[in-house]
Motif scaffolding. Structure first.
Motif, PDB file in Angstrom:
ATOM      1  N   GLN A  48       0.870  -1.171   0.000  1.00 28.32           N
ATOM      2  CA  GLN A  48       0.000   0.000   0.000  1.00 28.32           C
ATOM      3  C   GLN A  48       0.909   1.225   0.000  1.00 28.32           C
ATOM      4  O   GLN A  48       1.754   1.382   0.877  1.00 28.32           O
ATOM      5  CB  GLN A  48      -0.912  -0.001   1.221  1.00 28.32           C
ATOM      6  CG  GLN A  48      -1.934   1.098   1.135  1.00 28.32           C
ATOM      7  CD  GLN A  48      -3.103   0.875   2.062  1.00 28.32           C
ATOM      8  OE1 GLN A  48      -3.196  -0.124   2.757  1.00 28.32           O
ATOM      9  NE2 GLN A  48      -4.013   1.823   2.083  1.00 28.32           N
ATOM     10  N   ASP A  50       0.605   5.210   0.100  1.00 30.84           N
ATOM     11  CA  ASP A  50      -0.271   6.362   0.281  1.00 30.84           C
ATOM     12  C   ASP A  50       0.513   7.606  -0.099  1.00 30.84           C
ATOM     13  O   ASP A  50       1.587   7.867   0.446  1.00 30.84           O
ATOM     14  CB  ASP A  50      -0.752   6.433   1.731  1.00 30.84           C
ATOM     15  CG  ASP A  50      -1.680   5.275   2.057  1.00 30.84           C
ATOM     16  OD1 ASP A  50      -2.830   5.310   1.584  1.00 30.84           O
ATOM     17  OD2 ASP A  50      -1.254   4.341   2.758  1.00 30.84           O
ATOM     18  N   THR A  64       3.638   0.913   2.862  1.00 33.71           N
ATOM     19  CA  THR A  64       3.475   0.022   4.014  1.00 33.71           C
ATOM     20  C   THR A  64       3.007  -1.363   3.588  1.00 33.71           C
ATOM     21  O   THR A  64       2.460  -1.539   2.501  1.00 33.71           O
ATOM     22  CB  THR A  64       2.462   0.605   5.018  1.00 33.71           C
ATOM     23  OG1 THR A  64       1.203   0.799   4.369  1.00 33.71           O
ATOM     24  CG2 THR A  64       2.952   1.922   5.608  1.00 33.71           C
ATOM     25  N   ALA A  95       0.725   6.418   9.089  1.00 37.62           N
ATOM     26  CA  ALA A  95       0.996   4.982   9.202  1.00 37.62           C
ATOM     27  C   ALA A  95       0.579   4.463  10.574  1.00 37.62           C
ATOM     28  O   ALA A  95       0.030   3.364  10.688  1.00 37.62           O
ATOM     29  CB  ALA A  95       2.477   4.700   8.955  1.00 37.62           C
ATOM     30  N   SER A  97      -1.813   5.606  12.487  1.00 41.36           N
ATOM     31  CA  SER A  97      -3.280   5.496  12.539  1.00 41.36           C
ATOM     32  C   SER A  97      -3.760   4.286  11.741  1.00 41.36           C
ATOM     33  O   SER A  97      -4.713   3.613  12.142  1.00 41.36           O
ATOM     34  CB  SER A  97      -3.949   6.788  12.069  1.00 41.36           C
ATOM     35  OG  SER A  97      -3.706   7.024  10.722  1.00 41.36           O
ATOM     36  N   LYS A  98      -3.092   3.995  10.620  1.00 40.63           N
ATOM     37  CA  LYS A  98      -3.447   2.806   9.835  1.00 40.63           C
ATOM     38  C   LYS A  98      -3.208   1.534  10.643  1.00 40.63           C
ATOM     39  O   LYS A  98      -4.022   0.606  10.614  1.00 40.63           O
ATOM     40  CB  LYS A  98      -2.612   2.737   8.552  1.00 40.63           C
ATOM     41  CG  LYS A  98      -3.048   3.662   7.467  1.00 40.63           C
ATOM     42  CD  LYS A  98      -2.157   3.611   6.254  1.00 40.63           C
ATOM     43  CE  LYS A  98      -1.945   2.211   5.754  1.00 40.63           C
ATOM     44  NZ  LYS A  98      -1.319   2.155   4.431  1.00 40.63           N
ATOM     45  N   GLU A 101      -5.876   1.258  13.359  1.00 38.08           N
ATOM     46  CA  GLU A 101      -7.152   0.912  12.728  1.00 38.08           C
ATOM     47  C   GLU A 101      -7.196  -0.564  12.338  1.00 38.08           C
ATOM     48  O   GLU A 101      -8.241  -1.203  12.402  1.00 38.08           O
ATOM     49  CB  GLU A 101      -7.356   1.792  11.492  1.00 38.08           C
ATOM     50  CG  GLU A 101      -8.708   1.646  10.850  1.00 38.08           C
ATOM     51  CD  GLU A 101      -8.857   2.619   9.693  1.00 38.08           C
ATOM     52  OE1 GLU A 101      -9.036   2.149   8.552  1.00 38.08           O
ATOM     53  OE2 GLU A 101      -8.804   3.833   9.931  1.00 38.08           O
ATOM     54  N   ALA A 102      -6.045  -1.118  11.947  1.00 39.54           N
ATOM     55  CA  ALA A 102      -5.968  -2.525  11.544  1.00 39.54           C
ATOM     56  C   ALA A 102      -5.756  -3.458  12.743  1.00 39.54           C
ATOM     57  O   ALA A 102      -5.594  -4.658  12.561  1.00 39.54           O
ATOM     58  CB  ALA A 102      -4.835  -2.710  10.535  1.00 39.54           C
TER      59      ALA A 102
END
Length: 168
Positions: A48, A50, A64, A95, A97-98, A101-102
């Motif tokens: 990914q 971004d 990432t 990153a 926050s990603k 979230e995951a």
């Protein structure tokens, strides 16, 4: 500022930004850093990426890979004229926050020990050095950052229902 997920057709833009961002390190390590040689057509399909835009201009990116126990940061790059403006920190926060979230509680990355300003930046924002290994005449620094786990969404949902029941 806006983030946009890279597509295969963005590979040329990504390559150009990365080559420009890492060019300053070539004289320091005596070779092109690995991100300058990456296949970004492939990376856009397997990872990914971004892309960070400011006023419609690509200024940075973060690449990432989500693993079962962490989020791996493969690459952070900021356009040379935009470096020193906090965009790298913004990319790292994105990153983080990603990862949360995951449901991941750790970020991991590596950098070249000769990139002292990068090692210092990562350390300032909570990364610790896990190990150092020789690589192509230099030293690779492996770093990680522990994250607080996000509250379980089922718990939040149950708490929300409980609160609604009390209010009725």
């Amino acid at each position: 500022m806006e983030f946009r997920l890279a597509k295969p057709q963005d590979a040329g833009l990504i390559r150009d930004l990365v080559r420009a961002a890492y060019a300053r390190w070539v004289p320091i390590i005596g070779r092109e850093p690995q991100p300058m040689k990456a296949d970004y057509e492939r990376a856009t399909q397997e990872h990914q990426i971004d892309m960070l835009y400011v006023s419609g201009t690509l200024v940075g990116l973060i690449e990432t890979m989500l693993h079962s126990d962490h989020l791996w940061i493969e690459n952070v790059a900021v356009r040379p004229g935009c470096q020193g403006q906090g965009l790298g920190l913004r990319l790292l926060a994105f990153a983080e926050s990603k990862a949360i979230e995951a449901g991941r509680t750790e970020l991991r990355l590596l950098t070249n020990d000769a990139f002292a300003s990068n090692v210092a930046l990562y350390s300032r924002v909570g990364y610790s050095v896990d190990r150092r290994e020789p690589f192509m005449g230099g030293t690779t620094v492996y770093m990680s950052k522990k994250l607080a786990p996000a509250p379980d969404s089922r718990e939040r949902h149950a708490d929300s229902k409980s609160l609604q029941a009390k209010q009725t």
